[in-house]
Design a protein around this motif. Structure first.
Motif, PDB file in Angstrom:
ATOM      1  N   ASP A  12       0.817  -1.212   0.000  1.00 44.70           N
ATOM      2  CA  ASP A  12       0.000   0.000   0.000  1.00 44.70           C
ATOM      3  C   ASP A  12       0.850   1.262   0.000  1.00 44.70           C
ATOM      4  N   GLY A  13       2.077   1.151   0.520  1.00 46.24           N
ATOM      5  CA  GLY A  13       2.934   2.333   0.623  1.00 46.24           C
ATOM      6  C   GLY A  13       2.737   3.104   1.910  1.00 46.24           C
ATOM      7  N   TYR A  14       1.714   2.728   2.687  1.00 41.63           N
ATOM      8  CA  TYR A  14       1.430   3.407   3.956  1.00 41.63           C
ATOM      9  C   TYR A  14       1.382   2.377   5.083  1.00 41.63           C
ATOM     10  N   LYS A  15       1.818   2.781   6.265  1.00 36.59           N
ATOM     11  CA  LYS A  15       1.747   1.921   7.442  1.00 36.59           C
ATOM     12  C   LYS A  15       1.592   2.792   8.678  1.00 36.59           C
ATOM     13  N   GLY A  16       0.431   2.691   9.335  1.00 38.26           N
ATOM     14  CA  GLY A  16       0.180   3.499  10.519  1.00 38.26           C
ATOM     15  C   GLY A  16      -0.359   4.870  10.160  1.00 38.26           C
ATOM     16  N   ARG A  17      -0.746   5.627  11.208  1.00 33.56           N
ATOM     17  CA  ARG A  17      -1.279   6.980  10.994  1.00 33.56           C
ATOM     18  C   ARG A  17      -0.705   7.953  12.019  1.00 33.56           C
ATOM     19  N   THR A  18      -0.756   9.212  11.693  1.00 32.55           N
ATOM     20  CA  THR A  18      -0.334  10.271  12.606  1.00 32.55           C
ATOM     21  C   THR A  18      -1.297  11.440  12.458  1.00 32.55           C
ATOM     22  N   ALA A  19      -1.271  12.355  13.425  1.00 27.87           N
ATOM     23  CA  ALA A  19      -2.194  13.492  13.407  1.00 27.87           C
ATOM     24  C   ALA A  19      -1.585  14.686  12.690  1.00 27.87           C
ATOM     25  N   ILE A  20      -2.421  15.405  11.948  1.00 24.72           N
ATOM     26  CA  ILE A  20      -2.104  16.777  11.552  1.00 24.72           C
ATOM     27  C   ILE A  20      -3.099  17.638  12.317  1.00 24.72           C
ATOM     28  N   PHE A  21      -2.667  18.784  12.794  1.00 27.20           N
ATOM     29  CA  PHE A  21      -3.514  19.507  13.747  1.00 27.20           C
ATOM     30  C   PHE A  21      -3.292  21.004  13.686  1.00 27.20           C
ATOM     31  N   GLU A  22      -4.189  21.724  14.352  1.00 25.34           N
ATOM     32  CA  GLU A  22      -4.007  23.140  14.622  1.00 25.34           C
ATOM     33  C   GLU A  22      -4.503  23.406  16.040  1.00 25.34           C
ATOM     34  N   ALA A  23      -3.781  24.217  16.776  1.00 28.63           N
ATOM     35  CA  ALA A  23      -4.121  24.515  18.171  1.00 28.63           C
ATOM     36  C   ALA A  23      -4.404  25.995  18.318  1.00 28.63           C
ATOM     37  N   LEU A  24      -5.578  26.312  18.844  1.00 31.48           N
ATOM     38  CA  LEU A  24      -5.992  27.707  19.038  1.00 31.48           C
ATOM     39  C   LEU A  24      -6.029  28.018  20.529  1.00 31.48           C
ATOM     40  N   GLU A  25      -5.215  28.957  20.955  1.00 29.46           N
ATOM     41  CA  GLU A  25      -5.213  29.395  22.350  1.00 29.46           C
ATOM     42  C   GLU A  25      -6.250  30.494  22.535  1.00 29.46           C
ATOM     43  N   ILE A  26      -7.059  30.370  23.581  1.00 22.86           N
ATOM     44  CA  ILE A  26      -8.070  31.407  23.860  1.00 22.86           C
ATOM     45  C   ILE A  26      -7.403  32.467  24.723  1.00 22.86           C
ATOM     46  N   THR A  27      -6.744  33.387  24.057  1.00 21.41           N
ATOM     47  CA  THR A  27      -6.020  34.476  24.718  1.00 21.41           C
ATOM     48  C   THR A  27      -7.008  35.571  25.135  1.00 21.41           C
ATOM     49  N   ASP A  28      -6.500  36.591  25.832  1.00 21.58           N
ATOM     50  CA  ASP A  28      -7.356  37.725  26.211  1.00 21.58           C
ATOM     51  C   ASP A  28      -7.912  38.407  24.967  1.00 21.58           C
ATOM     52  N   GLN A  29      -7.084  38.510  23.913  1.00 21.03           N
ATOM     53  CA  GLN A  29      -7.550  39.125  22.672  1.00 21.03           C
ATOM     54  C   GLN A  29      -8.662  38.291  22.031  1.00 21.03           C
ATOM     55  N   MET A  30      -8.502  36.962  22.054  1.00 23.37           N
ATOM     56  CA  MET A  30      -9.525  36.102  21.467  1.00 23.37           C
ATOM     57  C   MET A  30     -10.813  36.155  22.289  1.00 23.37           C
ATOM     58  N   LYS A  31     -10.701  36.278  23.587  1.00 20.26           N
ATOM     59  CA  LYS A  31     -11.902  36.407  24.428  1.00 20.26           C
ATOM     60  C   LYS A  31     -12.699  37.650  24.048  1.00 20.26           C
ATOM     61  N   ASP A  32     -11.984  38.762  23.831  1.00 18.00           N
ATOM     62  CA  ASP A  32     -12.657  40.004  23.417  1.00 18.00           C
ATOM     63  C   ASP A  32     -13.351  39.823  22.061  1.00 18.00           C
ATOM     64  N   ILE A  33     -12.698  39.112  21.148  1.00 16.79           N
ATOM     65  CA  ILE A  33     -13.265  38.868  19.812  1.00 16.79           C
ATOM     66  C   ILE A  33     -14.540  38.036  19.925  1.00 16.79           C
ATOM     67  N   ILE A  34     -14.535  37.025  20.789  1.00 18.25           N
ATOM     68  CA  ILE A  34     -15.713  36.161  20.969  1.00 18.25           C
ATOM     69  C   ILE A  34     -16.882  36.959  21.524  1.00 18.25           C
ATOM     70  N   VAL A  35     -16.612  37.791  22.534  1.00 18.02           N
ATOM     71  CA  VAL A  35     -17.679  38.576  23.169  1.00 18.02           C
ATOM     72  C   VAL A  35     -18.232  39.630  22.210  1.00 18.02           C
ATOM     73  N   SER A  36     -17.369  40.152  21.334  1.00 20.50           N
ATOM     74  CA  SER A  36     -17.789  41.243  20.440  1.00 20.50           C
ATOM     75  C   SER A  36     -18.401  40.763  19.125  1.00 20.50           C
ATOM     76  N   GLY A  37     -18.607  39.449  18.986  1.00 19.15           N
ATOM     77  CA  GLY A  37     -19.340  38.969  17.815  1.00 19.15           C
ATOM     78  C   GLY A  37     -18.542  38.164  16.803  1.00 19.15           C
ATOM     79  N   CYS A  38     -17.304  37.845  17.091  1.00 18.21           N
ATOM     80  CA  CYS A  38     -16.485  36.974  16.226  1.00 18.21           C
ATOM     81  C   CYS A  38     -16.368  37.489  14.797  1.00 18.21           C
ATOM     82  N   LYS A  39     -15.996  38.759  14.649  1.00 18.85           N
ATOM     83  CA  LYS A  39     -15.804  39.317  13.301  1.00 18.85           C
ATOM     84  C   LYS A  39     -14.634  38.605  12.629  1.00 18.85           C
ATOM     85  N   LEU A  40     -14.835  38.194  11.372  1.00 21.91           N
ATOM     86  CA  LEU A  40     -13.864  37.379  10.665  1.00 21.91           C
ATOM     87  C   LEU A  40     -12.512  38.071  10.550  1.00 21.91           C
ATOM     88  N   ALA A  41     -12.516  39.378  10.272  1.00 21.29           N
ATOM     89  CA  ALA A  41     -11.257  40.121  10.121  1.00 21.29           C
ATOM     90  C   ALA A  41     -10.476  40.108  11.429  1.00 21.29           C
TER      91      ALA A  41
END
Length: 579
Positions: free
Chosen positions: A512-541
């Protein structure tokens, strides 16, 4: 010989640390296994290192027989029953010298049995030490799944001749009669053994127009395992139902059950689901191996800044940590790796799971049972009264569970759970859709990790390949601002192009050419800035600006990096990350 000689040897050679040695000795005692048996069962050390240790200790040469096809006349020099009982096999004969692989070199009864067989055939025996998987590969050549299935089908057709001739129906056969029917029992057992030995996650038994198809999901991909006569389909499904204690005569509605059994010397749980189709039933068995090793974050594929974000969140005394992604992307396995880090004497961890996929010593694990009203939501109310420090909820499925989990995170608990969203930030609008107020989300949420599983290139047949058209430009553009890697390190100095890899296919990966699996991922920290963004409506920009400020490595980009590192292929990353 003492049964911890291999463990001690590996310790002295620096292959395992003193801390790991102490843990092996303690845990082996708890499960009544010799340390050496525990070491191999749990796969704590690479099996090739274990074989090399045996080779040095017992002064026998090591041999790699994993991909070897042994001629039938050589294989049959040692009878099948003897080979399986003593875990030995003949694999080569030159003149009057018979080469024999022996898994347990200290088993002198096995050596005597082989020497006796050799003398009768005027052969001298020379012993070698193989890996466990190498020996198993040769032992399967005595019969193999195809041969076992063919033998079982022939016997089953003879056993159920009255049914096939129309003299009786399957409904007229009692549960006991079907469960005791040796051919059907052997048939199902052979399929399950194949699935477990090949690390399949699911087994599908499904009727086609004129056949019954058996498929196994291995490394996330369904593969056809066997095709059986359609007229045996009811008997096979009935056998599975008997094992799962389901209603044999109920074929109109779906049924769910569970089987616990020993396969290939491993305690396995099977989650069984039957589903009514037109004129027949389909059965699917999810294979759960509670004895599987619980990996570290690094072992699962987490690294760099993302791994540090996870470790930072685990130092907080409270807050909600979410894993997101589709079904089968490894979220639960990552949760267990996190719980393994948190699992200390001073920490009380309580879980609510459906099902319990692994057993973790020191963790209070509970299986929810919705049919009697014990759900994630009702269980969460009871968990709070268990004085927990850490609460793991298998999945947040509804508003009530989301509210209770959020409340628990706000009142001094670490809450671990999963959601079905496409990316890390998607967890926020998903919780809002469930009715959780943004200010509560910003106050309770610590971190979100999104992940997928990609197949790893088989390390035994990995080769450099020419980059696909446009691939270099795409990856360079995606990673040009990433400060965690230096693209120059992955450029072929002779040809001046990025290195790409692919498995060519070999016996170890079933070509098959493949053996086993591994994760690809992204980690988002909920910082103070992100908390403000969430409360203010999650504007995409604003969200995008915060991603850039955090220098977040997106899941697709993590896949690109692992492509350059030779862990997986670009095709695999694009297949999984863009689902």
């Amino acid at each position: 010989m003492p049964k911890n000689i291999i463990t001690q040897y590996l310790f002295k050679q620096g292959k395992i640390s003193g801390k790991v040695l102490k843990k092996i000795l303690a845990e082996a005692k708890e499960v009544s296994l010799a340390p050496d048996e525990f070491l191999e069962t749990k796969k704590i050390v690479n099996e090739e290192e274990v074989a090399q240790a045996k080779s040095a200790i017992y002064e026998l040469p090591y041999v790699d027989i994993y991909g070897l096809t042994v001629p039938r006349e050589i294989l049959n020099i040692i009878p099948k029953e003897t080979a399986e009982h003593y875990q030995i096999t003949a694999f080569k004969k030159e003149d009057n010298i018979l080469s024999v692989a022996i898994l347990n070199p200290d088993d002198y009864k096995a050596r005597e049995a082989v020497d006796f067989t050799g003398r009768r055939k005027n052969l001298k025996t020379k012993f070698f030490v193989p890996t466990t998987s190498g020996l198993k590969n040769v032992l399967t050549q005595y019969s193999g799944l195809a041969v076992e299935v063919e033998e079982a089908v022939t016997a089953a057709e003879a056993r159920f001749a009255p049914v096939l001739k129309g003299e009786r129906t399957w409904a007229e056969i009692s549960k006991e009669e079907i469960s005791k029917a040796a051919p059907i029992t052997k048939l199902v057992s052979s399929v399950l053994t194949y699935a477990v030995d090949n690390n399949a996650s699911d087994v599908h038994i499904e009727p086609l127009a004129d056949k019954t198809r058996i498929r196994c999901r291995i490394d996330g991909v369904l593969r056809e395992t066997a095709m059986l006569p359609l007229h045996l389909h009811s008997a096979i499904v009935s056998r599975v139902k008997v094992m799962a204690n389901l209603k044999l005569d109920e074929t109109r509605i779906p049924q769910d059950g569970r089987i616990r059994l020993v396969v290939s010397k491993r305690r396995i749980d099977l989650r069984v689901s039957t589903y009514p189709l037109l004129g027949a039933e389909k059965a699917v068995m999810r294979i759960l191996d509670p004895t599987k090793m619980i990996y570290t974050l690094k072992g699962l594929g987490f690294w760099g800044r993302g791994k540090k974000i996870i470790e930072k969140a685990l130092l907080r005394p409270h807050g909600m940590i979410l894993l997101t992604g589709p079904t089968g992307c490894g979220k639960t396995t990552t949760l267990y790796a996190i719980m393994k880090i948190l699992n200390q004497v001073k920490v009380n961890i309580v879980t609510l799971e459906d099902p319990i996929e692994y057993y973790l010593e020191g963790v209070n694990q509970s299986q929810v049972k919705p049919d009697i009203g014990y759900t994630f939501a009702s269980g969460l109310r009871s968990v709070i009264r268990q004085d927990p420090d850490v609460i793991m909820v298998g999945e947040i499925r509804d508003k009530e569970t989301a509210e209770l989990a959020t409340h628990a995170a706000l009142t001094g608990h670490v809450v671990l759970s999963t959601l079905h969203t496409n990316d890390a930030f998607g967890a926020v609008p998903r919780l809002i859709d469930m009715g959780i107020e943004p200010f509560l989300i910003s106050s309770s949420l610590s971190m979100v990790v999104a992940q997928r599983l990609v197949r790893k290139i088989c390390e035994h047949c990995e080769k450099k390949v020419v980059p696909p058209p446009g691939a270099e430009k795409m990856i360079k553009e995606a990673l040009k601002a990433n400060d965690e890697i230096n693209l120059a390190d992955y450029i072929d100095k002779k040809q001046g192009v990025l290195n790409f890899y692919r498995g060519q296919g070999c016996s170890r990966c079933a070509n098959d050419g493949y053996k086993g699996r591994t994760a690809i991922f992204e980690a988002l920290e909920i910082t103070d800035q992100m908390k403000d963004i969430i409360v203010s409506g999650c504007k995409l920009a604003d969200v995008r600006k915060e991603f850039a400020r955090q220098k977040m490595t997106f899941m697709l980009n993590d896949g690109y990096i692992k492509t350059l590192q030779g862990i997986t292929t670009l095709e695999e990353v694009l297949r999984v990350a863009r689902e």
